[in-house]
Design a protein around this motif. Structure first.
Motif, PDB file in Angstrom:
ATOM      1  N   GLY A  30     -12.666  -7.805 -81.234  1.00  0.00           N
ATOM      2  CA  GLY A  30     -11.690  -7.123 -82.073  1.00  0.00           C
ATOM      3  C   GLY A  30     -12.185  -6.891 -83.477  1.00  0.00           C
ATOM      4  N   LEU A  31     -12.795  -7.902 -84.081  1.00  0.00           N
ATOM      5  CA  LEU A  31     -13.311  -7.741 -85.435  1.00  0.00           C
ATOM      6  C   LEU A  31     -14.483  -6.761 -85.451  1.00  0.00           C
ATOM      7  CD1 LEU A  31     -13.232  -8.502 -88.406  1.00  0.00           C
ATOM      8  CD2 LEU A  31     -14.674 -10.480 -87.874  1.00  0.00           C
ATOM      9  N   ALA A  32     -15.330  -6.810 -84.429  1.00  0.00           N
ATOM     10  CA  ALA A  32     -16.435  -5.854 -84.350  1.00  0.00           C
ATOM     11  C   ALA A  32     -15.906  -4.428 -84.269  1.00  0.00           C
ATOM     12  CB  ALA A  32     -17.318  -6.169 -83.139  1.00  0.00           C
ATOM     13  N   ALA A  33     -14.819  -4.232 -83.521  1.00  0.00           N
ATOM     14  CA  ALA A  33     -14.216  -2.902 -83.432  1.00  0.00           C
ATOM     15  C   ALA A  33     -13.666  -2.475 -84.784  1.00  0.00           C
ATOM     16  CB  ALA A  33     -13.103  -2.898 -82.386  1.00  0.00           C
ATOM     17  N   ALA A  34     -12.987  -3.401 -85.473  1.00  0.00           N
ATOM     18  CA  ALA A  34     -12.417  -3.073 -86.781  1.00  0.00           C
ATOM     19  C   ALA A  34     -13.503  -2.654 -87.765  1.00  0.00           C
ATOM     20  CB  ALA A  34     -11.637  -4.272 -87.309  1.00  0.00           C
ATOM     21  N   VAL A  57      -7.891   0.953 -90.871  1.00  0.00           N
ATOM     22  CA  VAL A  57      -7.896  -0.145 -89.899  1.00  0.00           C
ATOM     23  C   VAL A  57      -6.753  -1.108 -90.177  1.00  0.00           C
ATOM     24  CG1 VAL A  57      -9.156  -2.204 -89.142  1.00  0.00           C
ATOM     25  CG2 VAL A  57     -10.359  -0.024 -89.389  1.00  0.00           C
ATOM     26  N   ALA A  58      -6.033  -1.443 -89.121  1.00  0.00           N
ATOM     27  CA  ALA A  58      -5.050  -2.520 -89.149  1.00  0.00           C
ATOM     28  C   ALA A  58      -5.406  -3.502 -88.045  1.00  0.00           C
ATOM     29  CB  ALA A  58      -3.638  -1.979 -88.938  1.00  0.00           C
ATOM     30  N   ALA A 115     -13.922 -10.015 -94.686  1.00  0.00           N
ATOM     31  CA  ALA A 115     -14.888  -9.123 -94.034  1.00  0.00           C
ATOM     32  C   ALA A 115     -14.490  -7.661 -94.154  1.00  0.00           C
ATOM     33  CB  ALA A 115     -15.030  -9.505 -92.559  1.00  0.00           C
ATOM     34  N   LEU A 116     -13.200  -7.378 -94.065  1.00  0.00           N
ATOM     35  CA  LEU A 116     -12.744  -5.988 -94.011  1.00  0.00           C
ATOM     36  C   LEU A 116     -12.337  -5.435 -95.367  1.00  0.00           C
ATOM     37  CD1 LEU A 116     -10.593  -6.225 -90.752  1.00  0.00           C
ATOM     38  CD2 LEU A 116     -12.904  -5.274 -90.971  1.00  0.00           C
ATOM     39  N   GLY A 117     -12.020  -6.305 -96.304  1.00  0.00           N
ATOM     40  CA  GLY A 117     -11.662  -5.859 -97.641  1.00  0.00           C
ATOM     41  C   GLY A 117     -10.211  -5.437 -97.761  1.00  0.00           C
ATOM     42  N   PRO A 118      -9.790  -5.128 -98.966  1.00  0.00           N
ATOM     43  CA  PRO A 118      -8.375  -4.841 -99.230  1.00  0.00           C
ATOM     44  C   PRO A 118      -7.876  -3.543 -98.610  1.00  0.00           C
ATOM     45  CG  PRO A 118      -9.704  -4.425-101.183  1.00  0.00           C
ATOM     46  CD  PRO A 118     -10.609  -5.090-100.194  1.00  0.00           C
TER      47      PRO A 118
END
Length: 275
Positions: free
Chosen positions: A22-26, A36-37, A52-55
């Motif tokens: 899931g995180l790899a997909a995001a 991305v949510a 990892a994904l930021g704000p």
């Protein structure tokens, strides 16, 4: 050509998005310019995912087995980004136990792995259809939901249900006049995630990374595949195909169930595998 749902500025939602596949997909969708949510249940994992994904990413705590949580997730996504174009129902857990195992363990696994996907499909699907834009609903299944090896029967049952649900969903979607939403079934191989780590600290050579799995998924979507049957560093597609055919042959040839693991059929299966 990429799928029209995968486009800069479009909206993607991934459950079980705080780690693993899931995180790899995001991260991949972010790199492709999508909003991305992610949703997950672990505060610790969500904290790492925020970093990892930021704000710019929407990070939501949700239990996908709870319909109200999934409905709240849809509302949060629409409020922040608008109607989603991609929904990846990916949240999953294991260790439900054997056929004669504890009911509570079964309920936990079926609740997340199967009802979590049902909730995602039924909550997000109508909104995506009504939006009229190209859309993808990607449900994460498992090879264990097809060949059903002995062991974690609850997990196998949950993933077999995801397969049947996703097949029927795609049939329904393709019969909607003017419909632009499709369903896909992701069938990972051996992937180095929290479900497969166990007590190991180092990735086995045979396992793929989550990033490899997502790259394969996107390449398969670009080809138009519905069944995204992923290989890994141990098992390639021809072997998977024969395992799947053998499992179906138990019914067609009236063999004992799970004959692949039956002592009387071991030699026959190995001959079939090599033939």
């Amino acid at each position: 050509m990429t799928h029209p749902a995968i486009a800069t500025g479009h909206v993607s939602v991934i459950t079980g998005g705080a780690s693993g596949i899931g995180l790899a997909a995001a991260r991949k969708f972010q790199a492709l310019g999508l909003n991305v949510a992610i949703a997950d249940w672990s505060e610790e994992a969500l904290g790492r995912a925020r970093t990892a994904l930021g704000p710019e990413a929407l990070v939501v705590k949700a239990d996908v087995s709870n319909r109200a949580d999934v409905e709240a997730l849809l509302d949060a996504v629409i409020d922040r980004f608008g109607t989603p174009h991609i929904v990846m129902n990916n949240a999953g857990i294991g260790n439900g136990g054997p056929a004669l195992g504890e009911l509570a363990s079964w309920q936990r696994v079926i609740g997340t792995n199967l009802y979590g996907v049902v909730n995602g499909v039924q909550v997000f699907g109508p909104a995506m259809i009504a939006g009229g834009a190209p859309g993808l609903i990607i449900n994460t299944g498992s090879k264990q939901g097809i060949t059903t090896p002995p062991g974690d029967t609850a997990y196998n049952v949950s993933k077999a249900g995801v397969k049947v649900l996703t097949e029927a969903l795609q049939h329904e979607l393709r019969n909607i006049e003017g419909g632009r939403v499709e369903a896909k079934l992701l069938i990972p191989g051996f992937v180095w995630t929290g479900l497969t780590t166990g007590e190991r600290a180092v990735k086995p050579d045979g396992a793929w990374t989550p990033e490899q799995t997502i790259d394969f998924m996107l390449a398969s979507i670009e080809k138009g595949d519905f069944y995204i049957l992923c290989p890994d560093n141990e098992v390639q597609r021809p072997t998977d195909e024969k395992r799947i055919l053998w499992a179906a042959g138990d019914i067609a040839e009236n063999r004992p169930p799970l004959s692949r693991w039956h002592t009387d059929y071991g030699d026959a299966f190995q001959a079939f595998l090599k033939g």
